[in-house]
Design an enzyme around this catalytic site. Structure first.
Site, PDB file in Angstrom:
ATOM      1  N   SER A  15      23.175 -15.073  41.679  1.00 11.39           N
ATOM      2  CA  SER A  15      21.485 -15.216  41.845  1.00 11.39           C
ATOM      3  C   SER A  15      20.978 -13.756  41.471  1.00 11.39           C
ATOM      4  CB  SER A  15      21.209 -15.758  43.186  1.00 11.39           C
ATOM      5  OG  SER A  15      21.877 -14.912  44.143  1.00 11.39           O
ATOM      6  N   GLU A  17      17.284 -11.609  42.256  1.00 13.17           N
ATOM      7  CA  GLU A  17      15.820 -11.522  43.015  1.00 13.17           C
ATOM      8  C   GLU A  17      14.908 -10.478  42.114  1.00 13.17           C
ATOM      9  OE1 GLU A  17      15.876 -10.535  47.357  1.00 13.17           O
ATOM     10  OE2 GLU A  17      14.673  -8.918  46.912  1.00 13.17           O
ATOM     11  N   ASP A 109       8.174  -7.401  57.245  1.00 13.03           N
ATOM     12  CA  ASP A 109       7.874  -6.269  58.268  1.00 13.03           C
ATOM     13  C   ASP A 109       6.625  -6.391  58.929  1.00 13.03           C
ATOM     14  OD1 ASP A 109      10.304  -4.976  57.015  1.00 13.03           O
ATOM     15  OD2 ASP A 109       9.164  -4.297  55.282  1.00 13.03           O
ATOM     16  N   PHE A 219      15.186   3.314  50.171  1.00 14.45           N
ATOM     17  CA  PHE A 219      15.764   2.286  50.530  1.00 14.45           C
ATOM     18  C   PHE A 219      16.922   2.061  51.775  1.00 14.45           C
ATOM     19  CE2 PHE A 219      14.216   0.258  46.013  1.00 14.45           C
ATOM     20  CZ  PHE A 219      13.178   0.641  46.319  1.00 14.45           C
ATOM     21  N   HIS A 269      24.316 -12.100  45.044  1.00 16.19           N
ATOM     22  CA  HIS A 269      23.041 -11.815  44.873  1.00 16.19           C
ATOM     23  C   HIS A 269      22.663 -10.367  44.399  1.00 16.19           C
ATOM     24  CE1 HIS A 269      18.806 -13.310  45.480  1.00 16.19           C
ATOM     25  NE2 HIS A 269      18.683 -12.175  46.065  1.00 16.19           N
TER      26      HIS A 269
END
Length: 294
Positions: A15, A17, A109, A219, A269
């Protein structure tokens, strides 16, 4: 189709994103990326949802466009911290009307404003959102939740992390996708802790091929992901050379994915950042190891 139906059959899940672009140009670039990745026959693709609902309409539009213009299975992200339950139910109803059956239920968040307070009666945690979905839509949606192999930044320890993850599962989560990680031992240890606690849903590892070292450092610091020192040592000297960084990052992601496949991870993913090149290169290298679908 519901993603969990593939996973229950033991099919390996691949998959990707994507995030909703801010401009029309960005949207067209995203759809070129989708076209580039489509031949890989992913199990599903997911569309993110901005903090505090900042991409609400864009997320819905992109999801609908993918759903109507391609044959890809779409999973929409939905955060709850800044929405009333009525707003959440309206969004879920609109996805049901589109024919989308897969949702990633997230707290989201917490907005940074000092005076922020969740709306009265809001879902303050992801497990409450899972409950809301199950109470109002029964089994129409396949519900995915996030998991954190190194612990959520707000978790004091892994015992606490597993406790809160289990609450989401008990409320009705079908499967999980992990936060990105770069040391597979964290994933294996997390899955082992979950199994010991009776958490048996599929846990799909989230993979982020590094193509921009400074960006990934940022990140990683935000989400608490550890970048191995050996990888830092290789990337630091070439941090300002994008091609060198990408070469090392893709090579590292290939080795990471090969190890996960050999150790029976239920899928992969990819956090694509709306780009296809790195993911395509990783896939090309690992495709021979990916289990054939039944």
């Amino acid at each position: 189709m519901k993603i969990i139906e593939h996973l229950r059959r033991g099919e390996f899940s691949l998959s990707f994103e994507f995030f909703p672009p801010k401009t029309q140009e960005g949207e067209e670039e995203l759809f070129q990326t989708i076209l580039d990745l489509r031949p890989l026959n992913p199990t599903f693709v997911s569309v993110t949802y901005g903090a505090g609902g900042s991409t609400r309409e864009r997320t819905r539009r992109i999801a609908q466009r993918i759903h109507t213009e391609t044959d890809l299975t779409v999973m929409v992200h939905l955060t709850c911290i800044a929405h009333t339950k009525q707003e959440l139910l309206e969004m879920l109803t609109s996805y049901k009307e589109m024919g989308i059956q897969n949702v990633l239920a997230l707290r989201g968040d917490v907005p940074k404003a000092d005076d922020f307070k969740p709306p009265e009666g809001a879902c303050k945690h992801a497990d409450e959102l899972v409950s809301l979905i199950r109470e109002n839509f029964k089994d129409y949606f396949c519900v995915c939740v996030a998991s954190y192999p190194e612990g959520h930044p707000e978790s004091p320890n892994m015992e606490w992390e597993i406790k809160f993850f289990k609450k989401k599962v008990l409320k009705g989560a079908d499967f999980s996708i992990t936060q990105m990680f770069f040391d597979n031992s964290y994933y294996y240890e997390f899955v082992e802790l979950c199994r010991k606690e009776g958490i048996n849903i599929p846990i799909i590892p989230g993979i982020m091929p590094i193509t921009n070292f400074r960006q990934i450092q940022k990140f990683a610091s935000m989400c608490g992901a550890t970048i191995p020192q050996s990888l830092i040592d290789r990337m630091e000297p070439v941090a300002e050379k994008p091609e060198e960084v990408a070469k090392i990052g893709i090579e590292f992601a290939i080795r990471q994915c090969e190890d996960l496949i050999r150790n029976k991870a239920p899928g992969l993913h990819f956090y694509t950042l709306n780009k296809s090149k790195a993911t395509l290169e990783v896939y090309k290298a690992i495709s021979g190891l990916i289990p054939r679908q039944r």
